[in-house]
Structure formats: structure tokens, C-alpha cells
Write an enzyme that holds these catalytic residues in place. Sequence first.
Site, PDB file in Angstrom:
ATOM      1  CG  PHE A 269      -1.678  -1.403   1.497  1.00 43.64           C
ATOM      2  CD1 PHE A 269      -3.013  -1.514   0.875  1.00 43.64           C
ATOM      3  CD2 PHE A 269      -1.132  -2.139   2.107  1.00 43.64           C
ATOM      4  CE1 PHE A 269      -3.584  -2.747   0.872  1.00 43.64           C
ATOM      5  CE2 PHE A 269      -1.842  -3.459   2.638  1.00 43.64           C
ATOM      6  CZ  PHE A 269      -3.169  -3.888   1.773  1.00 43.64           C
TER       7      PHE A 269
ATOM      8  CG  ASP B  83      -1.071   1.549  -4.067  1.00 44.78           C
ATOM      9  OD1 ASP B  83      -1.008   2.105  -2.989  1.00 44.78           O
ATOM     10  OD2 ASP B  83      -2.081   1.509  -4.627  1.00 44.78           O
ATOM     11  CB  SER B  84      -4.599  -1.853  -6.231  1.00 46.31           C
ATOM     12  OG  SER B  84      -5.182  -0.971  -5.248  1.00 46.31           O
TER      13      SER B  84
ATOM     14  CG  ASN C 274      -5.567  -7.609  -4.107  1.00 40.37           C
ATOM     15  OD1 ASN C 274      -4.995  -7.631  -2.971  1.00 40.37           O
ATOM     16  ND2 ASN C 274      -6.723  -7.474  -4.305  1.00 40.37           N
ATOM     17  CB  ALA C 275      -1.576  -5.556  -0.722  1.00 37.98           C
TER      18      ALA C 275
ATOM     19  CG  ASP D 277      -0.006   3.241   5.373  1.00 40.87           C
ATOM     20  OD1 ASP D 277      -1.105   3.175   6.247  1.00 40.87           O
ATOM     21  OD2 ASP D 277       0.245   4.584   5.009  1.00 40.87           O
TER      22      ASP D 277
ATOM     23  CB  CYS E 167      -5.564   5.264   8.666  1.00 37.23           C
ATOM     24  SG  CYS E 167      -6.022   4.640   7.384  1.00 37.23           S
TER      25      CYS E 167
HETATM   26  N1  SAH Z   1       1.739   4.215   2.646  1.00 41.85           N
HETATM   27  C1  SAH Z   1       1.142   5.346   1.675  1.00 41.85           C
HETATM   28  C2  SAH Z   1      -0.383   5.669   2.017  1.00 41.85           C
HETATM   29  C3  SAH Z   1      -1.362   4.331   1.878  1.00 41.85           C
HETATM   30  S1  SAH Z   1      -3.031   4.638   1.697  1.00 41.85           S
HETATM   31  C4  SAH Z   1       1.913   6.705   2.135  1.00 41.85           C
HETATM   32  O1  SAH Z   1       2.484   6.660   3.137  1.00 41.85           O
HETATM   33  O2  SAH Z   1       1.833   7.521   1.209  1.00 41.85           O
HETATM   34  C5  SAH Z   1      -3.645   3.460   1.249  1.00 41.85           C
HETATM   35  C6  SAH Z   1      -3.241   3.023  -0.343  1.00 41.85           C
HETATM   36  O3  SAH Z   1      -3.673   1.509  -0.646  1.00 41.85           O
HETATM   37  C7  SAH Z   1      -3.665   3.617  -1.569  1.00 41.85           C
HETATM   38  O4  SAH Z   1      -2.634   4.144  -2.415  1.00 41.85           O
HETATM   39  C8  SAH Z   1      -4.456   2.812  -2.346  1.00 41.85           C
HETATM   40  O5  SAH Z   1      -4.304   2.957  -3.572  1.00 41.85           O
HETATM   41  C9  SAH Z   1      -3.876   1.360  -2.028  1.00 41.85           C
HETATM   42  N2  SAH Z   1      -4.689   0.202  -1.980  1.00 41.85           N
HETATM   43  C10 SAH Z   1      -6.099  -0.119  -1.725  1.00 41.85           C
HETATM   44  N3  SAH Z   1      -6.179  -1.458  -1.838  1.00 41.85           N
HETATM   45  C11 SAH Z   1      -5.515  -1.997  -2.242  1.00 41.85           C
HETATM   46  C12 SAH Z   1      -5.339  -3.330  -2.479  1.00 41.85           C
HETATM   47  N4  SAH Z   1      -5.984  -4.312  -2.164  1.00 41.85           N
HETATM   48  N5  SAH Z   1      -3.641  -3.794  -2.819  1.00 41.85           N
HETATM   49  C13 SAH Z   1      -2.869  -2.923  -2.792  1.00 41.85           C
HETATM   50  N6  SAH Z   1      -3.143  -1.535  -2.686  1.00 41.85           N
HETATM   51  C14 SAH Z   1      -4.309  -1.223  -2.240  1.00 41.85           C
END
Ligand code: SAH
Length: 386
Positions: A221, A242-243, A269-270, A290, A330
Site C-alpha cells: 500500500f 499498490d493497486s 493487489n497486496a 499501510d 487509519c
Molecule cells: N503508505 C502510503 C499511504 C497508503 S494509503 C503513504 O505513506 O503514502 C492506502 C493505499 O492502498 C492507497 O494508495 C490505495 O491505492 C492502496 N490500496 C487499496 N487497496 C489495495 C489493495 N487491495 N492492494 C494494494 N493496494 C491497495
Amino acid sequence: MNSVKVSRKAELRVESGHPWIYSSDVTDRAKAQPGEAVRVLNQRGQCLGVAHYSAASQITLRLLTHKDEPLDRAFYLNRLRTALEFRQRAVTNTDSYRLVHAEGDLLPGLMVDRYGDYLVLQLLDQGMDAASATLTDCLQELLQPKGILARNDVFVRKLEDLSQEPEVLAGEIPERVLVHMNGLQMEADLRHGQKTGVYLDQRENYVAAARWAHGRALDCFTSSGGFALHMAPKCESVEGVDSGPEVLKTAEINRAANGLANVSFREANAFDYLSGLAQARRAFETVVLDPPAFAKSRANLDAALRGYKEINFKALKLLSRRGILVTCSCSHHVGENDLMEVVAQAALDAGRTLRILERRTQAQDHPILLTVPETLYLKLFICEVI
Ligand code: SAH
């Protein structure tokens, strides 16, 4: 100023230090108009303070002051100046930070983020929306910004019957703004980026994570790469996942701008990606999690906790001894204890023993008001596998 009457229950809540009064606790709205400042009276007609009145939201009143005073230009200027003075004491190593954190700065319904010469506002209720011109004027006096943007494309404005269009309130807003944070350079897309451009709330946590990070690191993420880029100088390699394709473009621009050759980004997808890494028997010394807020409301708290447990379990499976897990939530509805329990369960299931190195929260420019639990939303643990 119009007056509204509230129940004894609301009065007790105000006395407990919370500024919100719900619709069901308003006993007489009299002539109150959407977005105006109203005097809040108890059942005996005594003034409890002055609030913004919302005709649409379940939160009908947000108290801005316990005094009987007008919410005029001088009032806002004073609150904004106090907020700025706090940042001058609390914030270092960055030209970008949250200047106003709503209730945390005694300005419910208002967020202001500063990106160098530019300001991004979020006007989250009818009262702050109506005060927009005054706020713009005060911010110009205090900071002389080159541009002020209202990122009004946020869901909560819907609950307030407010438009959801971003709006330039003053000056000009460029397509991209350069942010200088902790010695790194990052791009922010103020108009379209997640939040108001950058996750300013993680600014201090980036430094903390980098302190412990080592070896091969994985930043799940990653968004525009905040954790990945900060950890890179301490690590052999960093992979950011990130997705979202758009945020990854920014992440790559940031990587190149900082000349960090050992970082790569991948769209995935994480959850699936973590499973794939485990199947491929890949190992990491550092993993950051995150995710977005899984619990948007109390109603889906259980499902959210299962989500947190699953990613933490998958991440822990990849970590070797002395491995570092940086894990965040969060979701306001997930408390620090909830997150701690979930990570503990995940560690037991994964056969790892964890020690907590640091318990952290949002950066100090997102102040937490002790009597308003909603102002504390970010929880983060840095753990070590022992
Ligand atoms: N760590 C980042 C903030 C993360 S916010 C920073 O410090 O800037 C959450 C992120 O998760 C977003 O960018 C969103 O695009 C991503 N996201 C949401 N669902 C996801 C998934 N299933 N797999 C990967 N990324 C995902």
C-alpha cells in the site's frame, strides 16, 4: 445571532469537552439557517457557546467556542494564527504539513494542508463551507499563498448536502507541486491526489520506519512511495506495491527525482501479492503495511479486523528473525488495542514471536484532542521478530 436549544444530555456532552451535538439532542431549532453560527442554549436558556448549525447532518451543531462571541473574521484569524504558531513549534524538516486538523485545532469541520506556497482546504460541514470566503481571506493575510484550493470532493460533504466539486478559492494551483520532506523531494497532485496530495500524517513515521528498516524491504500500500523512499538508503532493496496505477506513476517520479536506484514499484493487489511471495518462498527483512481504512463504520468492524489479521499474517510469514514489521491502521473505529490483538493473533498463527519497538500515531501536526477520541485515527506499531 439565532439561538437553538439543546437537551440536558447535549449539555453534559459539551461539559465533557466534546463539540458535537446530535440532531436528536436539539430541542428547538427556532430560525436557525443552514451553515450559520448560532448561540447554543441549555433548557434554562443559558448560553453554552456558539456553534455551526447544519440542517442536513446527524451532527447538527459543532461548537467552536464556549464563549458568547461572534464567529467573525477576528475569531477565525485568531484560531488560524494559533494553529500556525503550534506548527512553527512542532514541525521540522518539511515545507508541507497539516496546518489545521479540525477539532484538534478547535476548528471542527475544517482541514487545511500546507504544501509550501500552496494551501489545500477541506470544508467538511455547512458552517465551514459558508465561512469559506472569510477563511480564504484570513489565510491570505497569514501566509500569502500563491494558491488556495478547496478539495471539496470528499464523501462527508454529501451528508451535509454540499457540492462535491473541487474549487480554486484564490490564486493558481499548478498540476504538480514539489514537496520537500525529511531531505526527500516528492511530487504532490493537489487536485487529484489521494487525501490532499500526500499522506502528511505519516511524515514522522517514515523517519521512524527508516530507523529500523534493513535488508530486503517490502512496502505494501505504498501510494506515492512515502515509506519505500525513506527506507531505501537503509535497505538492500525496496519493493513498493499498490493497486492504484496513478499513484504508482507519482511513486516512480519520486524515486527517480531522489536518485534511489534500489527501489521498484509494482501494481498489484497486496493480499494476492503477499500470497504469491509466500508461495515463491521469498523472504524479507522489512515489511510495511499501510492499508486504507478497512473499517469505514462500526458496522463492518469484524470484517475489517479479519482483513487486518490476514495481511499481517501474510506479511509475518515472509519475515525472518530480526525482521521488522511496520503495521498501521487509519480506521478510527479500530482502536490501538484492537490492532495490537489482531497483530498478536496473526503472529501466533504465523509462528512468529514479536516485540514492539515503537507505538506511534499520526504526525504532531495532526493534533489529538484528549476529549475528542475521533481526532486520534492513525495507529502504528513497529515490531521485531525475535
Ligand atoms: N503508505 C502510503 C499511504 C497508503 S494509503 C503513504 O505513506 O503514502 C492506502 C493505499 O492502498 C492507497 O494508495 C490505495 O491505492 C492502496 N490500496 C487499496 N487497496 C489495495 C489493495 N487491495 N492492494 C494494494 N493496494 C491497495
